[in-house]
Design a protein around this motif. Sequence first.
Motif, PDB file in Angstrom:
ATOM      1  N   LYS A 155       0.823  -1.208   0.000  1.00  0.00           N
ATOM      2  CA  LYS A 155       0.000   0.000   0.000  1.00  0.00           C
ATOM      3  C   LYS A 155       0.856   1.256   0.000  1.00  0.00           C
ATOM      4  O   LYS A 155       0.508   2.256  -0.584  1.00  0.00           O
ATOM      5  CB  LYS A 155      -0.799   0.063   1.294  1.00  0.00           C
ATOM      6  N   PRO A 190      -5.955   9.658   3.305  1.00  0.00           N
ATOM      7  CA  PRO A 190      -5.918  10.205   4.671  1.00  0.00           C
ATOM      8  C   PRO A 190      -4.477  10.333   5.164  1.00  0.00           C
ATOM      9  O   PRO A 190      -3.579   9.642   4.670  1.00  0.00           O
ATOM     10  CB  PRO A 190      -6.660   9.138   5.495  1.00  0.00           C
ATOM     11  N   PHE A 215      -6.267   4.295  12.418  1.00  0.00           N
ATOM     12  CA  PHE A 215      -6.011   2.905  12.040  1.00  0.00           C
ATOM     13  C   PHE A 215      -4.523   2.624  12.094  1.00  0.00           C
ATOM     14  O   PHE A 215      -3.710   3.459  11.673  1.00  0.00           O
ATOM     15  CB  PHE A 215      -6.535   2.621  10.628  1.00  0.00           C
ATOM     16  N   LYS A 245      -2.066  -0.217  10.577  1.00  0.00           N
ATOM     17  CA  LYS A 245      -2.110  -1.349   9.647  1.00  0.00           C
ATOM     18  C   LYS A 245      -0.777  -1.545   8.947  1.00  0.00           C
ATOM     19  O   LYS A 245      -0.018  -0.594   8.760  1.00  0.00           O
ATOM     20  CB  LYS A 245      -3.254  -1.160   8.647  1.00  0.00           C
ATOM     21  N   GLY A 253      -0.048  -4.495   3.743  1.00  0.00           N
ATOM     22  CA  GLY A 253      -1.024  -5.487   4.184  1.00  0.00           C
ATOM     23  C   GLY A 253      -2.009  -5.976   3.148  1.00  0.00           C
ATOM     24  O   GLY A 253      -2.026  -5.539   1.996  1.00  0.00           O
ATOM     25  N   GLN A 295      -6.015  -8.471   3.299  1.00  0.00           N
ATOM     26  CA  GLN A 295      -6.974  -9.344   4.003  1.00  0.00           C
ATOM     27  C   GLN A 295      -7.181  -8.967   5.474  1.00  0.00           C
ATOM     28  O   GLN A 295      -7.448  -9.826   6.309  1.00  0.00           O
ATOM     29  CB  GLN A 295      -6.536 -10.804   3.906  1.00  0.00           C
ATOM     30  N   ILE A 320      -5.325  -8.392   7.768  1.00  0.00           N
ATOM     31  CA  ILE A 320      -4.433  -8.979   8.769  1.00  0.00           C
ATOM     32  C   ILE A 320      -3.630  -7.863   9.425  1.00  0.00           C
ATOM     33  O   ILE A 320      -3.022  -7.035   8.752  1.00  0.00           O
ATOM     34  CB  ILE A 320      -3.501 -10.030   8.121  1.00  0.00           C
ATOM     35  N   ALA A 333      -5.053   8.259   9.641  1.00  0.00           N
ATOM     36  CA  ALA A 333      -6.276   8.931  10.098  1.00  0.00           C
ATOM     37  C   ALA A 333      -7.477   8.137   9.612  1.00  0.00           C
ATOM     38  O   ALA A 333      -7.508   7.647   8.481  1.00  0.00           O
ATOM     39  CB  ALA A 333      -6.329  10.350   9.545  1.00  0.00           C
ATOM     40  N   SER A 334      -8.453   7.994  10.495  1.00  0.00           N
ATOM     41  CA  SER A 334      -9.652   7.244  10.120  1.00  0.00           C
ATOM     42  C   SER A 334     -10.613   8.156   9.357  1.00  0.00           C
ATOM     43  O   SER A 334     -10.793   9.315   9.720  1.00  0.00           O
ATOM     44  CB  SER A 334     -10.331   6.735  11.389  1.00  0.00           C
ATOM     45  N   PHE A 360     -18.697   2.564   1.317  1.00  0.00           N
ATOM     46  CA  PHE A 360     -17.436   1.880   1.055  1.00  0.00           C
ATOM     47  C   PHE A 360     -17.555   1.346  -0.369  1.00  0.00           C
ATOM     48  O   PHE A 360     -18.379   0.472  -0.638  1.00  0.00           O
ATOM     49  CB  PHE A 360     -17.277   0.740   2.062  1.00  0.00           C
ATOM     50  N   PRO A 409     -18.049  -4.010   4.579  1.00  0.00           N
ATOM     51  CA  PRO A 409     -17.002  -4.814   5.222  1.00  0.00           C
ATOM     52  C   PRO A 409     -17.463  -5.467   6.516  1.00  0.00           C
ATOM     53  O   PRO A 409     -16.870  -6.446   6.960  1.00  0.00           O
ATOM     54  CB  PRO A 409     -15.882  -3.799   5.483  1.00  0.00           C
ATOM     55  N   GLU A 418     -10.153   0.185  -2.959  1.00  0.00           N
ATOM     56  CA  GLU A 418     -11.186   0.504  -1.964  1.00  0.00           C
ATOM     57  C   GLU A 418     -11.196   1.994  -1.681  1.00  0.00           C
ATOM     58  O   GLU A 418     -10.151   2.577  -1.379  1.00  0.00           O
ATOM     59  CB  GLU A 418     -10.921  -0.276  -0.671  1.00  0.00           C
ATOM     60  N   ILE A 459      -8.300   4.132   0.237  1.00  0.00           N
ATOM     61  CA  ILE A 459      -7.462   3.669   1.359  1.00  0.00           C
ATOM     62  C   ILE A 459      -6.690   2.393   1.040  1.00  0.00           C
ATOM     63  O   ILE A 459      -5.744   2.042   1.713  1.00  0.00           O
ATOM     64  CB  ILE A 459      -8.288   3.424   2.641  1.00  0.00           C
ATOM     65  N   ASP A 460      -7.138   1.649   0.035  1.00  0.00           N
ATOM     66  CA  ASP A 460      -6.496   0.347  -0.217  1.00  0.00           C
ATOM     67  C   ASP A 460      -6.614   0.075  -1.703  1.00  0.00           C
ATOM     68  O   ASP A 460      -7.717  -0.060  -2.210  1.00  0.00           O
ATOM     69  CB  ASP A 460      -7.230  -0.734   0.600  1.00  0.00           C
TER      70      ASP A 460
END
Length: 420
Positions: free
Chosen positions: A101, A116, A157, A159, A163, A165, A167, A194-195, A202, A219, A261, A272-273
């Motif tokens: 990412k 973010p 968040f 992460k 990353g 899945q 995890i 930042a969230s 989504f 999700p 995503e 974000i992803d």
Amino acid sequence: MPDARHLIGMLLGTEEDWPQAFETLVARVGPIKDASGTTHTLTTERITMEPFDLRDKPRYDLVVDRLAYWYYLPREWLKKVALMDDVYLLNSPFTFQSMEKHAAYCAMLRLGIKVPQTVLVPPKNPPDNARFAYTAAKYNQPFDLDEIAQGIGYPLFMKPYDGGQWIGVSRIKDSAELHRAYDESGQRLMHLQASVEGFDVFARSLSIGAETMIMHFRPEQPMHDRYAVDHDFLTPELGDEVTTISRLINAFFRWEFNSCETLVRGTEAHPIDYANASPDVALTSLHYYFPWAMSALLKWCAFCVVSDRTPRLDLDTRTYFEIGDREDLTYEEKLAGYRALADDYFEVDRYRDFVDSRLAHVDELVLDWITSADFDRLLLETVRSTYPPHEHERFVGHFRGLVGQWVRERGAAATWQPAP
Ligand SMILES: Nc1ncnc2c1ncn2[C@@H]1O[C@H](COP(=O)(O)OP(=O)(O)O)[C@@H](O)[C@H]1O
Ligand SMILES: [Mg+2]
């Protein structure tokens, strides 16, 4: 002109559902005539692992890869056939480095996309390297994790920078949770991000070549219910923006089979992803959208091999940065500039024209197959191999219902018998 044959290789791990669907559809598509009158025939083959001489000539024109992100032998074989033989790859292993990412965040930030705020922190535990302690004592700066988190603001968040899945992903509300999650992260390199709180939608967009499907993703639901069948959950403007961002990311990194995503809050789209070497195309996840995915994969592969699309391994970052770095352009103007570059990379117009003129029968063919007993057999087999016996009946009904909706929306009748 002599007829041309094209072998499409598939590098597979454990998947059976979409490979069988794809194999069936390629077998049914029939000869494709190009503008010069040459007839092209497509076949598929599952690639097996074996030693290879670096001078071997591969038999494949194109490879759909679902394995090489995890294993070195297929990865190095793909590099060889890309560098030496111009085999067309979905996706190229040369893009794996940016499949973290992190690289995508960096590129998109420079291009002005609304990622973010994200901070990369050193790993909690040292790597297994005898020299690390010396180097760290000499050069690593102490830092205050709480101060970084406060700068971003809670909730946030944590992460893994590379990353997948979910995890190691945690939503963190306070300092105690921050430290617990950091302790648990061990040797992994983590982002604090930042969230995007209270987002409205989504959006998960699956892109295959020049095609993108934006799906309303939930999700919080179990796997089989995550993709809602929902057509107007974004305004046309936001739908276009999410498509542009997805296509931009894919063109920028040369990803041709990828999912992205995006969290949409109000009128703002925050990706974000967006780096998936092997995006989810399972029948039991995509259900209603599965026929679309198979048909897009078939069309894109046919377009690449029949029209002899040149594989591009090199990135062309500068052309994107030239737009991104300009201060006189608004966000919308930049997006329009990127869209033109991305459309150009994916040859969107030439692809559309090819599909309309050479693959006009494919939609009907996919519909025919989806309503056939052969597809229903695949659906039953997939459910039986995915869920425990006591859930078979329920899930067969669930997926027949959702795929049936896709069929009925195309004016055909979905007439499946109950599972035996
Ligand atoms: N910045 C964020 N704001 C809100 N939710 C997030 C954010 N980052 C991640 N999430 C949530 O965590 C989930 C997993 O994070 P993601 O970045 O997609 O990692 P993975 O690659 O493991 O899927 C997302 O699907 C989303 O629900
Ligand atoms: Mg994700």
